[in-house]
Design an enzyme around this catalytic site. Structure first.
Site, mmCIF file in Angstrom:
data_model
loop_
_atom_site.group_PDB
_atom_site.id
_atom_site.type_symbol
_atom_site.label_atom_id
_atom_site.label_comp_id
_atom_site.label_asym_id
_atom_site.label_seq_id
_atom_site.Cartn_x
_atom_site.Cartn_y
_atom_site.Cartn_z
ATOM 1 N N TYR A 156 0.694 -1.229 0.037
ATOM 2 C CA TYR A 156 -0.582 0.324 0.125
ATOM 3 C C TYR A 156 0.640 1.429 0.025
ATOM 4 C CZ TYR A 156 -3.098 3.263 1.873
ATOM 5 O OH TYR A 156 -3.412 4.901 2.548
ATOM 6 N N LYS A 160 1.295 4.558 -2.667
ATOM 7 C CA LYS A 160 0.954 5.815 -2.378
ATOM 8 C C LYS A 160 2.710 6.543 -2.342
ATOM 9 C CE LYS A 160 -3.388 5.351 -1.073
ATOM 10 N NZ LYS A 160 -4.467 6.502 -1.985
HETATM 11 N N1 LIG Z 1 -8.270 6.695 6.769
HETATM 12 C C1 LIG Z 1 -6.678 6.716 6.810
HETATM 13 O O1 LIG Z 1 -6.692 7.070 7.786
HETATM 14 C C2 LIG Z 1 -6.400 7.140 5.348
HETATM 15 C C3 LIG Z 1 -4.951 8.017 5.727
HETATM 16 C C4 LIG Z 1 -3.911 8.227 4.977
HETATM 17 C C5 LIG Z 1 -4.915 7.822 3.137
HETATM 18 N N2 LIG Z 1 -5.670 7.662 2.846
HETATM 19 C C6 LIG Z 1 -6.181 7.669 1.724
HETATM 20 O O2 LIG Z 1 -7.763 8.051 1.701
HETATM 21 C C7 LIG Z 1 -8.435 7.335 0.801
HETATM 22 C C8 LIG Z 1 -9.826 7.838 1.156
HETATM 23 O O3 LIG Z 1 -9.961 6.544 2.792
HETATM 24 P P1 LIG Z 1 -10.821 6.297 3.728
HETATM 25 O O4 LIG Z 1 -9.946 6.194 4.916
HETATM 26 O O5 LIG Z 1 -11.774 7.546 3.594
HETATM 27 O O6 LIG Z 1 -11.452 3.907 2.688
HETATM 28 P P2 LIG Z 1 -12.237 3.635 3.080
HETATM 29 O O7 LIG Z 1 -12.647 2.746 2.825
HETATM 30 O O8 LIG Z 1 -13.261 4.035 3.768
HETATM 31 O O9 LIG Z 1 -13.099 3.958 1.647
HETATM 32 C C9 LIG Z 1 -12.911 4.463 0.547
HETATM 33 C C10 LIG Z 1 -13.704 4.036 -0.689
HETATM 34 O O10 LIG Z 1 -13.259 3.840 -2.031
HETATM 35 C C11 LIG Z 1 -13.957 3.424 -2.723
HETATM 36 N N3 LIG Z 1 -13.517 2.157 -3.170
HETATM 37 C C12 LIG Z 1 -12.849 1.223 -3.359
HETATM 38 N N4 LIG Z 1 -12.150 0.664 -4.392
HETATM 39 C C13 LIG Z 1 -12.576 1.145 -5.234
HETATM 40 C C14 LIG Z 1 -12.728 1.322 -6.780
HETATM 41 N N5 LIG Z 1 -11.975 0.443 -7.356
HETATM 42 N N6 LIG Z 1 -13.508 2.517 -7.607
HETATM 43 C C15 LIG Z 1 -14.301 3.011 -6.839
HETATM 44 N N7 LIG Z 1 -14.488 3.127 -5.549
HETATM 45 C C16 LIG Z 1 -13.345 2.770 -4.844
HETATM 46 C C17 LIG Z 1 -14.658 2.283 -1.056
HETATM 47 O O11 LIG Z 1 -16.093 1.635 -1.759
HETATM 48 C C18 LIG Z 1 -14.838 2.568 -0.302
HETATM 49 O O12 LIG Z 1 -15.954 3.614 -0.758
HETATM 50 C C19 LIG Z 1 -7.904 6.222 0.120
HETATM 51 O O13 LIG Z 1 -6.763 6.551 -0.717
HETATM 52 C C20 LIG Z 1 -6.754 5.845 1.662
HETATM 53 O O14 LIG Z 1 -5.367 5.173 0.703
HETATM 54 C C21 LIG Z 1 -6.653 7.149 4.069
#
Ligand SMILES: NC(=O)c1ccc[n+]([C@@H]2O[C@H](COP(=O)([O-])OP(=O)(O)OC[C@H]3O[C@@H](n4cnc5c(N)ncnc54)[C@H](O)[C@@H]3O)[C@@H](O)[C@H]2O)c1
Length: 256
Positions: A156, A160
């Site tokens: 992952y 990123k």
């Molecule tokens: N939560 C954290 O701590 C965190 C930290 C750093 C980065 N991020 C990044 O922020 C973004 C959002 O994360 P989050 O925590 O809200 O995650 P989450 O898992 O709650 O939500 C992610 C959403 O993306 C959708 N998704 C997944 N695969 C998909 C696809 N192929 N096509 C369309 N939609 C798709 C999922 O269905 C989900 O609704 C992500 O890219 C994640 O890597 C999150």
């Protein structure tokens, strides 16, 4: 109500994407929301919330790792809302595994959704923005794990890092069209993704959240709205001279 333009948010049915869609609607954008088909019900309820804010909304279901789905998504948004001014390529997945145990299938799945998916969204959004000739804002999801390698989520982490590299290039190539391209790099934000990492790494989510909060000198985790507010700024007209950047929003966990 006058509109600031059209913003498309991928992975918008929950977590950070949902908060971004609501924030950009509040700011005055008409909003297109995307997620995978199994999230359709959640998208419908979000769509209702956005409509209640007095904004136009378009739901474009589809998997961002499919080129056809991304092309369809962009053309649906343009047809329904009249153009595209802001893309937030937020959709992403995480797999918790030490690097040495990660399989080719897992590596490929992560790169397909996180990197190929974000690339396709950037590419087809930029093509549309260039065609319109009024510039645009492209904002991608990286991570604190895309700024410093994070053990336990190595593959992952690699996806990123790739997003930051692609964003730097896109900013340099598309600046001539007045398109800015940036990423946000969240630290620990309390969403289903973080909950799942917690379940995989330690049995109790509460314990994991406490561990994570200690990685910030401020002593607490972030909320999706903390990311939505930086996206709101990057999407605004005021942010016209910020491009090619990865903006850290991590409670001081990593200082660069
Ligand atoms: N939560 C954290 O701590 C965190 C930290 C750093 C980065 N991020 C990044 O922020 C973004 C959002 O994360 P989050 O925590 O809200 O995650 P989450 O898992 O709650 O939500 C992610 C959403 O993306 C959708 N998704 C997944 N695969 C998909 C696809 N192929 N096509 C369309 N939609 C798709 C999922 O269905 C989900 O609704 C992500 O890219 C994640 O890597 C999150």
């Amino acid at each position: 109500m006058t509109s600031l333009g059209v913003a498309l948010v991928t992975g918008a049915s929950q977590g950070i994407g949902r908060a971004i869609a609501l924030r950009l609607a509040k700011d005055g954008f008409d909003i297109a929301i995307n997620d995978i088909p199994s999230s359709k019900a959640k998208l419908e309820s979000l769509s209702k919330e956005i409509t209640e804010k007095g904004r136009k909304v378009c739901t474009a279901v589809g998997d961002v790792s499919s080129e056809d789905a991304v092309k369809n998504m962009i053309s649906t948004v343009v047809k329904d809302l009249g153009g595209l001014d802001v893309l937030v390529a937020n959709a992403g997945i995480c797999i918790t595994k030490p690097l040495i145990d990660s399989t080719v299938d897992e590596w490929t799945r992560l790169f397909n959704v996180n990197v190929l998916g974000e690339f396709l969204c950037y590419k087809y959004a930029a093509q549309q923005m260039i065609k319109q000739g009024r510039g645009g804002r492209i904002i991608g999801a990286s991570s604190v794990a895309g700024q410093q390698g994070e053990p336990g989520i190595g593959a992952y982490s690699a996806t990123k890092f790739a997003i930051r590299g692609m964003t730097q290039v896109a900013a340099k190539e598309w600046g001539q069209h007045k398109i800015t391209v940036n990423t946000y790099c969240p630290g620990a934000i309390e969403t289903e993704m973080l909950e799942n990492i917690g379940k995989d790494l330690v049995s109790s989510v509460k314990e994991f959240y406490e561990m994570q909060s200690k990685t910030s000198p401020l002593g607490y985790n972030g909320k999706p709205e903390d990311i939505a507010s930086i996206v709101s700024y990057l999407a605004s007209k005021e942010a016209h001279w910020i491009t090619g950047q990865s903006i850290a929003v991590n409670g001081g966990r990593l200082t660069l």
